[in-house]
Design a protein around this motif. Structure first.
Motif, PDB file in Angstrom:
ATOM      1  N   ASP A   1     -16.508 -21.558  -2.461  1.00  0.00           N
ATOM      2  CA  ASP A   1     -16.639 -20.588  -1.755  1.00  0.00           C
ATOM      3  C   ASP A   1     -16.797 -19.009  -2.348  1.00  0.00           C
ATOM      4  OD1 ASP A   1     -15.751 -22.469   0.117  1.00  0.00           O
ATOM      5  OD2 ASP A   1     -13.383 -21.789  -0.049  1.00  0.00           O
TER       6      ASP A   1
ATOM      7  N   LYS B   1     -10.384 -31.562  -5.720  1.00  0.00           N
ATOM      8  CA  LYS B   1     -11.265 -30.932  -4.737  1.00  0.00           C
ATOM      9  C   LYS B   1     -11.032 -29.590  -4.210  1.00  0.00           C
ATOM     10  CE  LYS B   1     -13.583 -32.201  -0.291  1.00  0.00           C
ATOM     11  NZ  LYS B   1     -13.646 -33.358   0.690  1.00  0.00           N
TER      12      LYS B   1
ATOM     13  N   GLN C   1     -13.269 -26.092  -4.444  1.00  0.00           N
ATOM     14  CA  GLN C   1     -13.734 -25.493  -3.249  1.00  0.00           C
ATOM     15  C   GLN C   1     -13.490 -23.867  -3.350  1.00  0.00           C
ATOM     16  OE1 GLN C   1     -15.106 -27.167  -0.782  1.00  0.00           O
ATOM     17  NE2 GLN C   1     -15.681 -25.101  -0.064  1.00  0.00           N
TER      18      GLN C   1
END
Length: 222
Positions: free
Chosen positions: A219, A211, A215
Motif C-alpha cells: 500500500d 500477508k 500488504q
C-alpha cells in the motif's frame, strides 16, 4: 584354443547387446514411453522434492517470527508486533540507494542493472534487498530495520564499510522522502551463510501468515 575362446566371448557379448536392444525396443513399443524418459522423470521428481524441502526450510524462518505475534493487537505493525529485544542489536548508519546511475553507475541498458552481488534482483517489499559490509553481515543475513522492514543482505558497496547499511528504494524521490540517512539500532533475525536466491526471497515475501504486514508495504508503494 585361446583365440576360439576369445571369439566366443566376443560373440556372446555382441548377442547380449542385441538382446538388450531388442528388449528396450519392445518395452518402448508396448508402453509408448522412451526409456530415457524414465530417468528424466526421476530427475524431475528429485528436483521437485528438493524444492519442497527448500520451501519448508525457508518457511520456518517466517514461522518462527509468527509465533511471537500477539493476538490482541488491533492494528498490527512489524515494529509493534514482536519483541525485538530477543534479537542481537547492532547500531548502524543507514542510507538509501536505488538501482539507478546515481547509486550504481549503471544505466537501465546495462546487463547487470538491478542485479545485486548475490545474483538476486533488487526489490522493495516486506523483505527487501539491502547492501552491507559482508564481513559484518554476510550475504543472506536478515535484519529487522525499524521504519523500513526486513532487510536481506544481498549486495555490497565500496562506501559501505563497518556498521553501515544501504537500503534499497525504487526511486531517488523515495530515498529522500522515506529515509535519507539515519543512525539507529537494527536487529539480527537470521545470520546469513553467504548465499541468497530468488526462491528464498519469494518464499519469505509470499508467506500467507505474514500477508497483513506485507500488504502495508504494498500500500505504501501504490
Amino acid at each position: 584354443m585361446k583365440k576360439m575362446v576369445k571369439k566366443l566371448y566376443i560373440k556372446r557379448f555382441i548377442m547380449g547387446l542385441l538382446l538388450c536392444g531388442a528388449l528396450l525396443t519392445t518395452f518402448e513399443s508396448i508402453t509408448g514411453r522412451q526409456v530415457s524418459s524414465l530417468f528424466s522423470s526421476e530427475q524431475v521428481s528429485a528436483n521437485s522434492k528438493e524444492e519442497k524441502k527448500t520451501h519448508v526450510r525457508e518457511s520456518r524462518v517466517v514461522n518462527q517470527l509468527n509465533q511471537q505475534i500477539p493476538t490482541d493487537v488491533d492494528e498490527q505493525t512489524l515494529e509493534g508486533s514482536f519483541d525485538w529485544s530477543k534479537y542481537r542489536k547492532v547500531k548502524v548508519t543507514a542510507t538509501g540507494y536505488t538501482a539507478g546511475y546515481e547509486s550504481t553507475g549503471k544505466e537501465p541498458t546495462h546487463p547487470s542493472y538491478g542485479i545485486t552481488y548475490s545474483g538476486v534482483k533488487v526489490q522493495r517489499d516486506m523483505f527487501s534487498t539491502i547492501a552491507a559490509d559482508l564481513t559484518v553481515f554476510p550475504i543472506g543475513t536478515i535484519l529487522f530495520i525499524p521504519g523500513y522492514g526486513y532487510g536481506v543482505v544481498a549486495d555490497k558497496g565500496g562506501a559501505i564499510k563497518g556498521e553501515k547499511l544501504d537500503l534499497y528504494y525504487e526511486t531517488v524521490e523515495d530515498v529522500y522522502a522515506s529515509w535519507g540517512k539515519k543512525l539507529l539500532d537494527v536487529y539480527v533475525v537470521k545470520e546469513g551463510n553467504g548465499t541468497l536466491t530468488e526462491k528464498q526471497m519469494k518464499v519469505w515475501n509470499e508467506d500467507q501468515t505474514m500477508k497483513v504486514f506485507r500488504q502495508q508495504y504494498i500500500d505504501e508503494k501504490s
